[in-house]
Scaffold this motif. Sequence first.
Motif, PDB file in Angstrom:
ATOM      1  N   GLU A 122       0.587  -1.010  -0.123  1.00 18.74           N
ATOM      2  CA  GLU A 122      -0.322   0.509  -0.140  1.00 18.74           C
ATOM      3  C   GLU A 122       1.235   1.245  -0.201  1.00 18.74           C
ATOM      4  O   GLU A 122       0.456   2.372  -0.574  1.00 18.74           O
ATOM      5  CB  GLU A 122      -1.291  -0.076   1.620  1.00 18.74           C
ATOM      6  CG  GLU A 122      -1.864  -1.228   1.372  1.00 18.74           C
ATOM      7  CD  GLU A 122      -2.604  -1.025  -0.003  1.00 18.74           C
ATOM      8  OE1 GLU A 122      -3.151  -0.130   0.014  1.00 18.74           O
ATOM      9  OE2 GLU A 122      -3.415  -2.057  -0.271  1.00 18.74           O
ATOM     10  N   GLN A 123       1.609   1.483   0.644  1.00 24.47           N
ATOM     11  CA  GLN A 123       3.208   2.495   0.694  1.00 24.47           C
ATOM     12  C   GLN A 123       3.507   2.871  -0.598  1.00 24.47           C
ATOM     13  O   GLN A 123       3.788   3.702  -1.584  1.00 24.47           O
ATOM     14  CB  GLN A 123       3.592   2.677   1.104  1.00 24.47           C
ATOM     15  CG  GLN A 123       4.917   3.135   2.101  1.00 24.47           C
ATOM     16  CD  GLN A 123       6.255   2.956   2.556  1.00 24.47           C
ATOM     17  OE1 GLN A 123       6.060   2.196   3.291  1.00 24.47           O
ATOM     18  NE2 GLN A 123       7.045   3.759   2.952  1.00 24.47           N
ATOM     19  N   ILE A 124       3.725   1.394  -1.700  1.00 25.70           N
ATOM     20  CA  ILE A 124       3.985   1.790  -2.401  1.00 25.70           C
ATOM     21  C   ILE A 124       3.651   2.677  -3.772  1.00 25.70           C
ATOM     22  O   ILE A 124       4.380   3.200  -4.609  1.00 25.70           O
ATOM     23  CB  ILE A 124       4.925   0.253  -3.277  1.00 25.70           C
ATOM     24  CG1 ILE A 124       6.357  -0.121  -2.846  1.00 25.70           C
ATOM     25  CG2 ILE A 124       5.347   0.261  -4.271  1.00 25.70           C
ATOM     26  CD1 ILE A 124       6.403  -1.488  -2.127  1.00 25.70           C
ATOM     27  N   THR A 125       2.423   1.614  -3.685  1.00 28.31           N
ATOM     28  CA  THR A 125       0.921   1.826  -4.528  1.00 28.31           C
ATOM     29  C   THR A 125       1.155   3.852  -4.201  1.00 28.31           C
ATOM     30  O   THR A 125       0.690   4.006  -5.341  1.00 28.31           O
ATOM     31  CB  THR A 125       0.331   0.752  -4.638  1.00 28.31           C
ATOM     32  OG1 THR A 125      -0.523   1.256  -3.099  1.00 28.31           O
ATOM     33  CG2 THR A 125       0.778  -0.233  -4.955  1.00 28.31           C
ATOM     34  N   GLY A 126       0.705   4.174  -3.065  1.00 29.18           N
ATOM     35  CA  GLY A 126       0.689   5.314  -2.567  1.00 29.18           C
ATOM     36  C   GLY A 126       1.566   6.597  -3.603  1.00 29.18           C
ATOM     37  O   GLY A 126       1.175   7.436  -3.667  1.00 29.18           O
ATOM     38  N   GLN A 127       2.861   5.525  -3.174  1.00 24.64           N
ATOM     39  CA  GLN A 127       4.183   6.895  -3.667  1.00 24.64           C
ATOM     40  C   GLN A 127       4.162   7.255  -4.852  1.00 24.64           C
ATOM     41  O   GLN A 127       4.178   7.719  -5.411  1.00 24.64           O
ATOM     42  CB  GLN A 127       5.845   6.439  -2.812  1.00 24.64           C
ATOM     43  CG  GLN A 127       5.450   6.719  -1.396  1.00 24.64           C
ATOM     44  CD  GLN A 127       6.921   6.095  -1.426  1.00 24.64           C
ATOM     45  OE1 GLN A 127       7.815   5.080  -1.709  1.00 24.64           O
ATOM     46  NE2 GLN A 127       6.951   6.396  -0.084  1.00 24.64           N
ATOM     47  N   ALA A 128       3.366   5.595  -5.924  1.00 27.81           N
ATOM     48  CA  ALA A 128       3.081   5.382  -7.374  1.00 27.81           C
ATOM     49  C   ALA A 128       2.676   6.287  -7.938  1.00 27.81           C
ATOM     50  O   ALA A 128       2.671   7.014  -8.440  1.00 27.81           O
ATOM     51  CB  ALA A 128       3.534   4.379  -7.711  1.00 27.81           C
ATOM     52  N   GLN A 129       1.064   6.517  -6.748  1.00 25.03           N
ATOM     53  CA  GLN A 129      -0.027   6.964  -7.266  1.00 25.03           C
ATOM     54  C   GLN A 129       0.389   8.779  -7.277  1.00 25.03           C
ATOM     55  O   GLN A 129       0.249  10.020  -8.197  1.00 25.03           O
ATOM     56  CB  GLN A 129      -0.863   6.661  -7.003  1.00 25.03           C
ATOM     57  CG  GLN A 129      -1.854   5.787  -7.422  1.00 25.03           C
ATOM     58  CD  GLN A 129      -2.717   5.436  -6.642  1.00 25.03           C
ATOM     59  OE1 GLN A 129      -3.171   5.858  -5.184  1.00 25.03           O
ATOM     60  NE2 GLN A 129      -3.533   3.925  -6.635  1.00 25.03           N
ATOM     61  N   ALA A 130       1.261   8.864  -5.618  1.00 22.58           N
ATOM     62  CA  ALA A 130       1.513  10.654  -6.025  1.00 22.58           C
ATOM     63  C   ALA A 130       1.914  11.096  -7.245  1.00 22.58           C
ATOM     64  O   ALA A 130       2.402  11.698  -7.455  1.00 22.58           O
ATOM     65  CB  ALA A 130       2.296  10.618  -4.848  1.00 22.58           C
ATOM     66  N   LEU A 131       3.309  10.001  -7.101  1.00 24.20           N
ATOM     67  CA  LEU A 131       4.456  10.322  -8.176  1.00 24.20           C
ATOM     68  C   LEU A 131       3.715  10.883 -10.113  1.00 24.20           C
ATOM     69  O   LEU A 131       4.361  12.078 -10.246  1.00 24.20           O
ATOM     70  CB  LEU A 131       5.632   9.546  -8.506  1.00 24.20           C
ATOM     71  CG  LEU A 131       6.622   9.717  -9.433  1.00 24.20           C
ATOM     72  CD1 LEU A 131       7.497  10.808  -9.394  1.00 24.20           C
ATOM     73  CD2 LEU A 131       7.816   8.420  -9.544  1.00 24.20           C
ATOM     74  N   ARG A 132       3.182   9.797  -9.977  1.00 24.87           N
ATOM     75  CA  ARG A 132       1.833  10.405 -11.101  1.00 24.87           C
ATOM     76  C   ARG A 132       1.055  11.375 -11.134  1.00 24.87           C
ATOM     77  O   ARG A 132       1.115  11.788 -12.013  1.00 24.87           O
ATOM     78  CB  ARG A 132       0.909   9.055 -11.383  1.00 24.87           C
ATOM     79  CG  ARG A 132       1.796   7.225 -12.066  1.00 24.87           C
ATOM     80  CD  ARG A 132       0.387   6.728 -12.569  1.00 24.87           C
ATOM     81  NE  ARG A 132       1.120   5.582 -12.004  1.00 24.87           N
ATOM     82  CZ  ARG A 132       0.484   4.745 -10.974  1.00 24.87           C
ATOM     83  NH1 ARG A 132      -1.280   5.511 -10.758  1.00 24.87           N
ATOM     84  NH2 ARG A 132       0.615   4.373 -10.539  1.00 24.87           N
ATOM     85  N   ALA A 133       0.507  11.700 -10.207  1.00 29.40           N
ATOM     86  CA  ALA A 133      -0.012  12.713 -10.318  1.00 29.40           C
ATOM     87  C   ALA A 133       0.650  14.604  -9.490  1.00 29.40           C
ATOM     88  O   ALA A 133       0.170  15.610  -9.971  1.00 29.40           O
ATOM     89  CB  ALA A 133      -0.980  12.959  -9.033  1.00 29.40           C
ATOM     90  N   PRO A 180       3.250  17.139 -10.659  1.00 31.68           N
ATOM     91  CA  PRO A 180       3.115  18.042 -12.665  1.00 31.68           C
ATOM     92  C   PRO A 180       4.511  18.306 -13.321  1.00 31.68           C
ATOM     93  O   PRO A 180       4.918  18.204 -14.064  1.00 31.68           O
ATOM     94  CB  PRO A 180       2.737  19.489 -11.878  1.00 31.68           C
ATOM     95  CG  PRO A 180       2.325  19.530 -10.240  1.00 31.68           C
ATOM     96  CD  PRO A 180       2.419  18.213 -10.127  1.00 31.68           C
ATOM     97  N   THR A 181       5.832  17.958 -12.224  1.00 26.70           N
ATOM     98  CA  THR A 181       6.857  17.736 -12.274  1.00 26.70           C
ATOM     99  C   THR A 181       7.810  16.749 -12.671  1.00 26.70           C
ATOM    100  O   THR A 181       8.548  16.477 -13.772  1.00 26.70           O
ATOM    101  CB  THR A 181       8.216  18.118 -11.154  1.00 26.70           C
ATOM    102  OG1 THR A 181       7.499  19.418 -10.747  1.00 26.70           O
ATOM    103  CG2 THR A 181       9.598  18.256 -11.362  1.00 26.70           C
ATOM    104  N   ALA A 182       7.224  15.774 -12.165  1.00 24.16           N
ATOM    105  CA  ALA A 182       7.448  14.286 -12.820  1.00 24.16           C
ATOM    106  C   ALA A 182       6.453  13.991 -14.583  1.00 24.16           C
ATOM    107  O   ALA A 182       7.014  14.082 -15.071  1.00 24.16           O
ATOM    108  CB  ALA A 182       6.608  13.054 -11.983  1.00 24.16           C
ATOM    109  N   ALA A 183       4.806  14.613 -14.347  1.00 25.36           N
ATOM    110  CA  ALA A 183       4.584  14.868 -16.177  1.00 25.36           C
ATOM    111  C   ALA A 183       5.602  15.542 -16.897  1.00 25.36           C
ATOM    112  O   ALA A 183       5.696  14.411 -17.608  1.00 25.36           O
ATOM    113  CB  ALA A 183       2.930  15.667 -15.812  1.00 25.36           C
ATOM    114  N   GLN A 184       5.851  16.761 -16.237  1.00 25.07           N
ATOM    115  CA  GLN A 184       6.645  17.151 -17.608  1.00 25.07           C
ATOM    116  C   GLN A 184       8.352  16.499 -17.462  1.00 25.07           C
ATOM    117  O   GLN A 184       8.511  16.515 -19.002  1.00 25.07           O
ATOM    118  CB  GLN A 184       7.521  18.551 -16.972  1.00 25.07           C
ATOM    119  CG  GLN A 184       6.005  19.445 -16.542  1.00 25.07           C
ATOM    120  CD  GLN A 184       6.623  20.678 -16.459  1.00 25.07           C
ATOM    121  OE1 GLN A 184       7.175  20.960 -15.215  1.00 25.07           O
ATOM    122  NE2 GLN A 184       5.923  21.651 -16.048  1.00 25.07           N
TER     123      GLN A 184
END
Length: 65
Positions: free
Chosen positions: A26-37, A39-43
């Motif tokens: 759950e911790q890993i998936t939460g971090q992955a979702q936060a990374l996907r959201a 904006p800097t990572a999206a750029q």
Amino acid sequence: MKVTRFAAGLAVGYVLGARAGRGKYEQITGQAQALRANPTAAQARAAIVELLSKPKVTPTLPTHE
């Protein structure tokens, strides 16, 4: 050989994941979702996709005729 490495990686990942338990998952998936959201990572993802989608240019050596 590549298939063997891939299979070994899957096996190691499975074992480590099974040992870590649901809380770590759950911790890993939460971090992955936060990374996907993020904006800097999206750029950064967009820049990487653009860079990788450009055609490769192969250098040519001059010919002496």
